[in-house]
Enzyme design. Structure first.
Site, short mmCIF file in Angstrom:
data_model
loop_
_atom_site.label_atom_id
_atom_site.label_comp_id
_atom_site.label_asym_id
_atom_site.label_seq_id
_atom_site.Cartn_x
_atom_site.Cartn_y
_atom_site.Cartn_z
N ASP A 147 0.81 -1.22 0.00
CA ASP A 147 0.00 0.00 0.00
C ASP A 147 0.85 1.27 0.00
OD1 ASP A 147 -2.33 1.45 -0.12
OD2 ASP A 147 -2.94 1.08 1.94
N LYS A 162 -8.17 -1.33 3.28
CA LYS A 162 -7.51 -0.03 3.45
C LYS A 162 -7.45 0.36 4.92
CE LYS A 162 -6.43 2.51 0.56
NZ LYS A 162 -5.12 2.79 -0.08
N LYS A 169 2.50 2.05 3.39
CA LYS A 169 1.72 2.21 4.62
C LYS A 169 1.92 1.03 5.57
CE LYS A 169 -2.34 4.84 3.01
NZ LYS A 169 -2.17 4.79 1.54
N LYS A 218 -8.04 14.65 -2.77
CA LYS A 218 -8.41 13.99 -1.53
C LYS A 218 -8.39 14.99 -0.38
CE LYS A 218 -5.64 10.93 0.46
NZ LYS A 218 -4.96 9.65 0.73
#
Length: 512
Positions: free
Chosen positions: A298, A347, A461, A390
């Protein structure tokens, strides 16, 4: 840049660097820690010959894939474009390798920095050949328009370069991504035979490499977030079991895992840019058997990169985070796919676990498991109007001195794909570089790094590591680890920031 040192030598195309690794071994005795400094000698060997690299993106026609392609082409051909702010020129801002610097030493009391990419020979991103797959058959010019990431004038100037680029048909198993993606799925491999799909992807990689006369290929997943597969040690636990499960068309083998297996079987490193559990134990074992790198999970771009930096600062300052609430809304296709709960849960995992090791490092603030269980909430909402912009809203609440509290409220607005694209470039450039590095300890043979490239944690991540190896999420530690590895391989001194030559009076006099 040239390093002059008795610890560095050249042997044909190879740069050899001898390094004394100083560490500290700790054990507990009678309730006290006993620390023993240790030294281990390593030799690092880097092949300085730069290969012709091809990169195949899974999700080439998506926002990230089109933006990576546009960025490389714009830089390669120096395409300028107009906006309401005037004439714009291409750059690689946001790329660690292309736009950041590394301190290599001092001149007197002045620190000297050079571009990251100049410390060791790295592939020029403008020389990379791109290709890939997508469940949408739209050519990259039209896909770039659909993504609504780039300025219109840049889209138009790129069109002659991108309208002939069409993704290969991809794997589509509808239960692994959101149902709302079905209307895009007009470019998929026929049927549901997973073994045949595996062979097709392998053939695609072979043909891409041969057609473009490439020395090597790297495969990178930048497609939709999948739901987690229901991992089962009898299915995913070994290379043999995983290959058998693919052959038997097992429903819990995901498209991303099939891409990973195909990539490894073709000797191509595989990078998982989404949070799902693609790199199951069977993939890792297969990678070990084939001597191929895998990396994940990620992409770490905006909110999470800031979070790991801020929480590291707070814990390092002796301040105790008690609550983290992270809210996001975005309107691109990633947001649309994440609006389905089982995809969101993938996520959520990567966003929530990114501070765990930072908290665990401080037993003064968090003496037990109960204290470590802070309130950490993740919310992601799909708002089509937001497009690729975002909006991330975070609140951090921490305990401070004598029962007080400190609250940070952060509002971050970013172009999602414009942050992700340079990070993707870094991932495949660094992976390629690590493919050219070997090391050995005294009395042993040269070998490559562990197949799971945990070195790339700065860009992920939820950094994937070998089993039993602890994860590091603290951003400054990840950056330092990566920078120091590059410096060690080049024969440079690792930076400890003591700066004794500057801070101590007698040392300064010697420099004068």
């Amino acid at each position: 840049m040239k390093v002059q040192s008795s610890t560095v030598q050249f042997d044909g195309d190879y740069l050899l660097s001898n390094y004394e690794y100083k560490s500290t071994s700790v054990h507990e005795q009678n309730g006290k820690y006993i620390a023993t400094p240790t030294i281990q000698n390593y030799t690092f060997k880097t092949n300085t010959k730069i290969p012709k690299l091809g990169v195949m993106l899974v999700g080439w026609g998506g926002n990230n894939g089109t933006t990576v392609t546009a960025g490389i082409l714009a830089n390669k051909f120096n395409i300028q474009w107009n906006t309401k702010k005037g004439l714009q020129s291409p750059n690689f801002y946001g790329s660690l390798t292309q736009s950041s610097v590394i301190k290599i030493g001092t001149t007197g009391t002045q620190e000297i920095f050079v571009p990251f990419k100049d410390v060791l020979p790295t592939v020029n991103p403008c020389d990379v050949v791109l290709g890939g797959w997508d469940i949408s058959k739209m050519n990259l010019a039209d896909a770039t328009s659909r993504a609504q990431v780039l300025d219109f004038d840049l889209q138009q100037k790129l069109r002659p370069y991108t309208q002939g680029l069409v993704p290969l048909p991809s794997i589509y198993y509808s239960d692994f991504i959101a149902a709302n993606q079905e209307n895009r799925a007009d470019n998929v491999l026929p049927g549901n035979n997973k073994w045949e799909h595996l062979q097709t992807i392998r053939k695609n990689i072979q043909e891409f490499k041969q057609t473009n006369n490439l020395d090597k290929v790297i495969v990178l997943w930048t497609a939709n977030t999948e739901r987690f597969c229901l991992e089962d040690p009898t299915i995913h636990g070994s290379a043999e079991q995983l290959l058998k499960a693919i052959e038997q068309n097992h429903p819990e083998v995901s498209p991303s895992t099939i891409f990973a297996v195909a990539s490894v079987l073709e000797g191509s490193s595989y990078i998982n840019g989404s949070p799902q559990n693609t790199i199951v134990p069977g993939v890792i074992e297969l990678a070990e058997q084939r001597g191929v790198f895998v990396a994940g999970d990620d992409f770490k771009t905006g909110q999470t990169k800031f979070k790991t930096s801020l929480v590291e600062y707070l814990v390092g300052a002796g301040i105790k985070p008690k609550s983290i609430v992270s809210y996001n809304h975005l309107g691109n296709n990633d947001g649309k796919n994440l609006s389905q709960d089982n995809c969101f849960r993938s996520k959520e995992r990567s966003k929530k676990t990114c501070v765990d090791d930072i908290l665990e490092s401080n037993s003064v603030l968090y003496p037990n498991e109960e204290e470590l269980n802070i309130d950490h909430t993740i919310v992601i909402k799909y708002v089509p109007q937001a497009g690729d912009t975002k909006k991330a809203i975070d609140e951090y609440v921490a305990d401070i001195f004598l029962g007080g509290q400190q609250t940070f409220s952060v509002y971050n607005v970013c172009e999602d794909s414009l942050l992700a694209a340079p990070l993707i470039i870094d991932l495949f450039l660094l992976t390629e570089l690590f493919e050219r590095i070997q090391y050995k300890v005294e009395g042993a043979e040269y070998q490559r790094f562990d197949v799971v490239l945990s070195w790339l944690g700065y860009l992920m991540k939820a950094p994937k590591t070998e089993s039993g190896i602890s994860t590091i999420n603290a951003l400054s530690r990840q950056r330092s680890m990566l920078e120091n590895l590059i410096k060690v391989c080049a024969g440079l001194t690792v930076e400890d920031n003591l700066r004794l030559d500057v801070r101590l009076v007698n040392a300064r006099r010697l420099l004068q």
